[in-house]
Design an enzyme around this catalytic site. Structure first.
Site, short mmCIF file in Angstrom:
data_model
loop_
_atom_site.label_atom_id
_atom_site.label_comp_id
_atom_site.label_asym_id
_atom_site.label_seq_id
_atom_site.Cartn_x
_atom_site.Cartn_y
_atom_site.Cartn_z
N SER A 97 -11.22 0.59 -5.83
CA SER A 97 -10.93 1.70 -6.86
C SER A 97 -11.88 1.57 -8.08
CB SER A 97 -9.68 0.86 -7.44
OG SER A 97 -8.97 1.93 -8.08
N SER A 98 -12.98 1.75 -7.62
CA SER A 98 -14.06 2.14 -8.67
C SER A 98 -13.77 3.25 -9.47
CB SER A 98 -15.36 2.47 -8.06
OG SER A 98 -15.32 3.57 -7.33
N SER A 99 -12.87 4.34 -9.14
CA SER A 99 -12.18 5.45 -9.77
C SER A 99 -11.34 4.96 -11.06
CB SER A 99 -11.74 6.49 -8.92
OG SER A 99 -10.65 5.73 -8.12
N THR A 103 3.04 2.09 -1.71
CA THR A 103 4.41 1.63 -2.42
C THR A 103 4.40 2.30 -3.99
OG1 THR A 103 3.63 -0.32 -2.53
CG2 THR A 103 5.13 0.07 -0.82
N GLY A 138 -12.58 1.80 -1.13
CA GLY A 138 -11.07 0.91 -1.51
C GLY A 138 -10.85 -0.03 -2.60
N GLU A 195 0.78 -1.03 -0.05
CA GLU A 195 -0.04 -0.02 -0.05
C GLU A 195 0.90 1.24 -0.12
OE1 GLU A 195 -3.03 -0.20 -1.04
OE2 GLU A 195 -3.66 -1.63 0.37
N ASP A 203 -3.88 1.07 -9.60
CA ASP A 203 -5.23 0.87 -9.75
C ASP A 203 -5.49 0.76 -11.17
OD1 ASP A 203 -5.20 1.08 -7.08
OD2 ASP A 203 -6.16 3.08 -6.98
N TYR A 237 -3.89 12.04 1.28
CA TYR A 237 -3.18 11.15 0.17
C TYR A 237 -2.02 12.01 -0.19
CZ TYR A 237 -2.16 8.04 -3.69
OH TYR A 237 -1.56 7.06 -4.48
C1 GLA Z 1 -5.00 4.46 -4.29
C2 GLA Z 1 -4.27 5.01 -5.27
C3 GLA Z 1 -3.07 4.05 -5.51
C4 GLA Z 1 -2.44 3.63 -4.42
C5 GLA Z 1 -3.20 3.26 -2.95
C6 GLA Z 1 -2.53 2.92 -1.87
O1 GLA Z 1 -5.97 3.67 -4.36
O2 GLA Z 1 -4.97 5.20 -6.46
O3 GLA Z 1 -2.29 4.62 -6.64
O4 GLA Z 1 -1.29 4.59 -4.08
O5 GLA Z 1 -4.12 4.34 -3.00
O6 GLA Z 1 -1.57 2.03 -2.18
#
Ligand code: GLA
Length: 378
Positions: free
Chosen positions: A116-118, A26, A114, A24, A162, A212
């Site tokens: 990643s729907s984006s 990274t 969390g 995470e 993502d 973030y």
């Molecule tokens: C979000 C970001 C990713 C990643 C994660 C954390 O999902 O879009 O690029 O940095 O957080 O691991």
């Protein structure tokens, strides 16, 4: 405004969410991640509309849509629109072959959880437009332009994990991605008799995007301090623990902790790959718990709700390991639960969580699945 909410599509694209097994924060430190695309997805229906530049996009989930002119793509006040507008904008910078289209979007991916729907939104649109208008974009260039869309239109300085996972996922596999070289290897995920169960905290704290970007700049501060002593350092990927300790006196505790987490998290990704290859289930679970502890105490991107679930899991031997997955401050907690105990464990976690936070927990199983796919073409 009237939108076409149903039409016979020329093209249908399925764009999956992702889980991240480990690694995470990274990615923007150019280290390693181990994500997998999942069977939950956003489905896009597309048709060209014979206009030069009018585009209509309708979300069946939000029951609302928007229209734009390709000649003037601007940011919107609505966040979900910006993921899409950003992609269109990035595509128009690369090519003038885009024309008017209609698009509807349907999702079974919970937003802000969390998963990643984006990235699924961005990459699904890029994939669809690429095919509809024969843009000739490679998968990797769609991944990169989707990431840029998020930087430029949404304002989150995200890494590449993502978008990469959503597009490049493979059935039954996680992917070890080196975020510096973008080399990736598919790793079989054989976790039987354990299942991957996501417990959605249902909280998505709205400081997430600014926090973030702050984490990212704290890591950059660490890199600039380390670079003064070790000029070869380009990112935290190039740093090991003795090097960090050598520079400890020159950085504040927060920056030290952030760097320390990233260095150990990169090592955990590689240890996880090793454990998966050896089917060393106990170590797989231990690494998840260890990662969450770092997320909580060093990187400070967890929240009381996800900490509660991880602590609860630790008291249940049928759970091999658990940790919050994704950018942080809520969303889903990944649990590896023995297949015989999934129902019982979910029931007791739901009960305990409701009692503590008065929030109904949402639980679902996930499995590694293939990346963005065209499921229908006329
Ligand atoms: C979000 C970001 C990713 C990643 C994660 C954390 O999902 O879009 O690029 O940095 O957080 O691991």
């Amino acid at each position: 405004m009237q939108f076409l909410t149903d039409f016979t599509p020329e093209l249908v694209v399925a764009s999956p969410g992702r889980i991240n097994l480990i690694g995470e924060h990274t990615d923007y430190n150019l280290g390693y991640v181990l994500p997998a695309a999942i069977a939950r997805k956003i489905t896009f229906n597309f048709q060209r509309n014979n206009s030069d530049d009018r585009c209509h996009i309708y979300s069946k989930q939000y029951k609302t849509g928007f229209s734009i002119d390709l000649k003037s793509v601007r940011r919107s006040a609505m966040e979900w629109e910006n993921y899409l507008l950003g992609v269109i904008h990035e595509i128009t910078k690369k090519t003038d072959r885009l024309r008017g289209f209609n698009c509807t979007i349907e999702s079974d991916l919970p937003a802000g959880s969390g998963l990643s729907s984006s990235a699924a939104l961005e990459c699904g649109l890029a994939f669809g437009l690429n095919d509809l208008f024969g843009l000739g974009l490679s998968k990797i260039s769609m991944v990169k332009l989707s990431q840029r869309a998020e930087h430029n239109f949404v304002g989150t300085q995200c890494g590449i994990m993502d978008q990469f996972a959503s597009v490049m996922g493979a059935d039954g596999h996680a992917m070890l991605l080196d975020c510096r070289s973008l080399d990736h290897t598919h790793i079989p995920m054989e976790l039987a008799p354990y299942k991957m169960v996501m417990l959605n905290t249902k909280v998505s704290h709205n400081l997430a995007s600014s926090a973030y970007n702050i984490r990212k700049s704290e890591c950059e501060e660490g890199v600039s301090i380390l670079k003064a002593k070790y000029p070869e350092v380009q990112s935290l990927r190039d740093v090991n623990t003795p090097m960090l300790l050598e520079c400890r006196d020159r950085m504040n505790t927060t920056v030290f902790n952030r760097c320390s987490f990233i260095i150990s998290e990169n090592n955990r990704v590689l240890a996880m790959v090793d454990a998966l290859r050896k089917k060393d289930l106990n170590n797989i679970g231990a690494l998840l718990y260890e990662a969450h502890e770092g997320i909580r105490t060093l990187y400070e991107v967890s929240c009381p709700e996800s900490d509660f679930l991880v602590d609860f899991a630790k008291k249940h031997p049928e759970v091999l390991g658990a940790r919050q997955t994704g950018g942080g401050f809520g969303g889903c907690v990944l649990h590896l639960v023995h297949e015989k105990s999934v129902t019982r464990f979910v029931e007791s976690a739901t009960h305990a969580y409701k009692k503590k936070f008065n929030i109904p927990l949402e639980a679902f199983e996930v499995r590694p699945s293939r990346g963005t796919t065209i499921t229908y073409t006329k």
